[in-house]
Design an enzyme around this catalytic site. Sequence first.
Site, mmCIF file in Angstrom:
data_model
loop_
_atom_site.group_PDB
_atom_site.id
_atom_site.type_symbol
_atom_site.label_atom_id
_atom_site.label_comp_id
_atom_site.label_asym_id
_atom_site.label_seq_id
_atom_site.Cartn_x
_atom_site.Cartn_y
_atom_site.Cartn_z
ATOM 1 N N HIS A 16 0.840 -1.203 0.000
ATOM 2 C CA HIS A 16 0.000 0.000 0.000
ATOM 3 C C HIS A 16 0.879 1.259 0.000
ATOM 4 O O HIS A 16 0.596 2.219 -0.699
ATOM 5 C CB HIS A 16 -0.879 0.050 1.263
ATOM 6 C CG HIS A 16 -1.837 -1.088 1.419
ATOM 7 N ND1 HIS A 16 -1.846 -1.916 2.513
ATOM 8 C CD2 HIS A 16 -2.834 -1.526 0.605
ATOM 9 C CE1 HIS A 16 -2.812 -2.807 2.383
ATOM 10 N NE2 HIS A 16 -3.419 -2.614 1.243
ATOM 11 N N LYS A 40 -17.237 -6.723 8.509
ATOM 12 C CA LYS A 40 -16.056 -7.524 8.178
ATOM 13 C C LYS A 40 -15.229 -7.725 9.439
ATOM 14 O O LYS A 40 -15.050 -6.793 10.215
ATOM 15 C CB LYS A 40 -15.235 -6.807 7.104
ATOM 16 C CG LYS A 40 -14.159 -7.671 6.481
ATOM 17 C CD LYS A 40 -13.488 -6.979 5.310
ATOM 18 C CE LYS A 40 -12.171 -7.661 4.954
ATOM 19 N NZ LYS A 40 -11.408 -6.929 3.955
ATOM 20 N N ARG A 89 -2.130 -5.737 -8.607
ATOM 21 C CA ARG A 89 -0.943 -6.544 -8.335
ATOM 22 C C ARG A 89 -0.733 -7.623 -9.385
ATOM 23 O O ARG A 89 0.365 -7.937 -9.761
ATOM 24 C CB ARG A 89 -1.048 -7.199 -6.956
ATOM 25 C CG ARG A 89 -1.004 -6.217 -5.820
ATOM 26 C CD ARG A 89 -1.501 -6.826 -4.555
ATOM 27 N NE ARG A 89 -2.891 -7.236 -4.695
ATOM 28 C CZ ARG A 89 -3.558 -7.936 -3.814
ATOM 29 N NH1 ARG A 89 -2.962 -8.345 -2.726
ATOM 30 N NH2 ARG A 89 -4.824 -8.241 -4.013
ATOM 31 N N SER A 127 -2.680 -8.101 2.934
ATOM 32 C CA SER A 127 -2.769 -7.960 4.390
ATOM 33 C C SER A 127 -3.014 -9.327 5.045
ATOM 34 O O SER A 127 -2.462 -9.619 6.112
ATOM 35 C CB SER A 127 -3.883 -6.988 4.760
ATOM 36 O OG SER A 127 -3.604 -5.725 4.226
HETATM 37 N N1 COA Z 1 -0.176 -3.916 -2.007
HETATM 38 C C1 COA Z 1 -0.462 -4.840 -1.083
HETATM 39 N N2 COA Z 1 -1.672 -5.342 -0.889
HETATM 40 C C2 COA Z 1 -2.645 -4.854 -1.647
HETATM 41 C C3 COA Z 1 -2.427 -3.873 -2.613
HETATM 42 C C4 COA Z 1 -1.124 -3.399 -2.780
HETATM 43 N N3 COA Z 1 -0.815 -2.498 -3.686
HETATM 44 N N4 COA Z 1 -3.606 -3.601 -3.208
HETATM 45 C C5 COA Z 1 -4.513 -4.383 -2.626
HETATM 46 N N5 COA Z 1 -3.933 -5.149 -1.688
HETATM 47 C C6 COA Z 1 -4.581 -6.185 -0.890
HETATM 48 C C7 COA Z 1 -5.018 -5.751 0.460
HETATM 49 O O1 COA Z 1 -3.999 -5.932 1.404
HETATM 50 C C8 COA Z 1 -6.186 -6.669 0.708
HETATM 51 O O2 COA Z 1 -5.707 -7.889 1.188
HETATM 52 P P1 COA Z 1 -6.622 -8.865 2.060
HETATM 53 O O3 COA Z 1 -7.794 -9.232 1.215
HETATM 54 O O4 COA Z 1 -5.693 -9.960 2.331
HETATM 55 O O5 COA Z 1 -7.020 -8.084 3.282
HETATM 56 C C9 COA Z 1 -6.780 -6.886 -0.679
HETATM 57 O O6 COA Z 1 -5.755 -6.563 -1.572
HETATM 58 C C10 COA Z 1 -7.951 -6.006 -1.046
HETATM 59 O O7 COA Z 1 -7.949 -4.924 -0.198
HETATM 60 P P2 COA Z 1 -8.346 -3.458 -0.375
HETATM 61 O O8 COA Z 1 -7.569 -2.787 -1.436
HETATM 62 O O9 COA Z 1 -8.276 -2.869 0.958
HETATM 63 O O10 COA Z 1 -9.782 -3.562 -0.932
HETATM 64 P P3 COA Z 1 -11.063 -4.073 -0.243
HETATM 65 O O11 COA Z 1 -11.607 -5.091 -1.172
HETATM 66 O O12 COA Z 1 -10.891 -4.462 1.160
HETATM 67 O O13 COA Z 1 -11.936 -2.760 -0.248
HETATM 68 C C11 COA Z 1 -13.050 -0.853 -1.222
HETATM 69 C C12 COA Z 1 -12.163 -2.055 -1.419
HETATM 70 C C13 COA Z 1 -12.968 -0.285 0.157
HETATM 71 C C14 COA Z 1 -12.563 0.176 -2.189
HETATM 72 C C15 COA Z 1 -14.486 -1.283 -1.603
HETATM 73 O O14 COA Z 1 -14.862 -2.418 -0.876
HETATM 74 C C16 COA Z 1 -15.505 -0.175 -1.386
HETATM 75 O O15 COA Z 1 -15.481 0.826 -2.044
HETATM 76 N N6 COA Z 1 -16.425 -0.378 -0.431
HETATM 77 C C17 COA Z 1 -17.464 0.567 -0.117
HETATM 78 C C18 COA Z 1 -18.829 0.092 -0.558
HETATM 79 C C19 COA Z 1 -19.069 0.418 -1.994
HETATM 80 O O16 COA Z 1 -19.018 1.546 -2.438
HETATM 81 N N7 COA Z 1 -19.416 -0.614 -2.773
HETATM 82 C C20 COA Z 1 -19.716 -0.456 -4.170
HETATM 83 C C21 COA Z 1 -18.487 -0.500 -5.022
HETATM 84 S S1 COA Z 1 -18.287 -2.091 -5.684
#
Ligand code: COA
Length: 160
Positions: A16, A40, A89, A127
């Site tokens: 990140h 979650k 990624r 993560s």
């Molecule tokens: N380096 C390391 N890890 C990364 C990364 C990077 N560059 N990019 C993503 N990841 C990993 C994260 O660590 C995480 O790992 P985990 O699943 O093991 O915890 C995973 O990829 C995804 O995480 P994250 O980027 O935090 O996305 P998310 O899926 O948890 O959340 C939101 C994405 C918050 C943007 C999305 O859920 C959201 O907008 N929610 C709000 C509700 C909404 O509007 N919904 C409608 C839209 S579909």
Amino acid sequence: MIVIYPGSFDPVTYGHLDIIDRCSKKFDKVIVSVLDNKSKRNMFTTEERVELLKKVLEGHDNVEVDTFSGLLVDYAEKKHCTTMIRGLRAVSDFEYEMQMALVNKKLVNDIETFFMVASGKYAYLSSSIVKEVAMFGGNVSCFVPEIVEKALKEKIKEGY
Ligand code: COA
């Protein structure tokens, strides 16, 4: 231009930070927004995730750490920002990210999602992987900053 980099950050990793660091050099301001999602099961509370991000981002003057709940597009509207950043990624991220970007655009046509390709050295990181390695006593110092490593150890000691 102001951009929003949303995510769970449970916890923040070097992957990140790589994206945030590179964004902060390309855009005027980066708002790193932690999803406050009570349904979650996160290891760290929203407040803890924000605190860790703030500490590891000290010195990044154009980076703000914030939280949001509900729809990302509603939050973006409140922040007067229409550009979202997401890291890619591997090809496996693509389908999910495309879906999110398209749904967001359907909800608010003005919303754009910019994808940044993760640096190769962090392309394998997540993560969950970091938490798993930490839970089995592995060394996570090459995945997360020292302060996050300490926080992980404390959580595990508390019996997470
Ligand atoms: N380096 C390391 N890890 C990364 C990364 C990077 N560059 N990019 C993503 N990841 C990993 C994260 O660590 C995480 O790992 P985990 O699943 O093991 O915890 C995973 O990829 C995804 O995480 P994250 O980027 O935090 O996305 P998310 O899926 O948890 O959340 C939101 C994405 C918050 C943007 C999305 O859920 C959201 O907008 N929610 C709000 C509700 C909404 O509007 N919904 C409608 C839209 S579909």
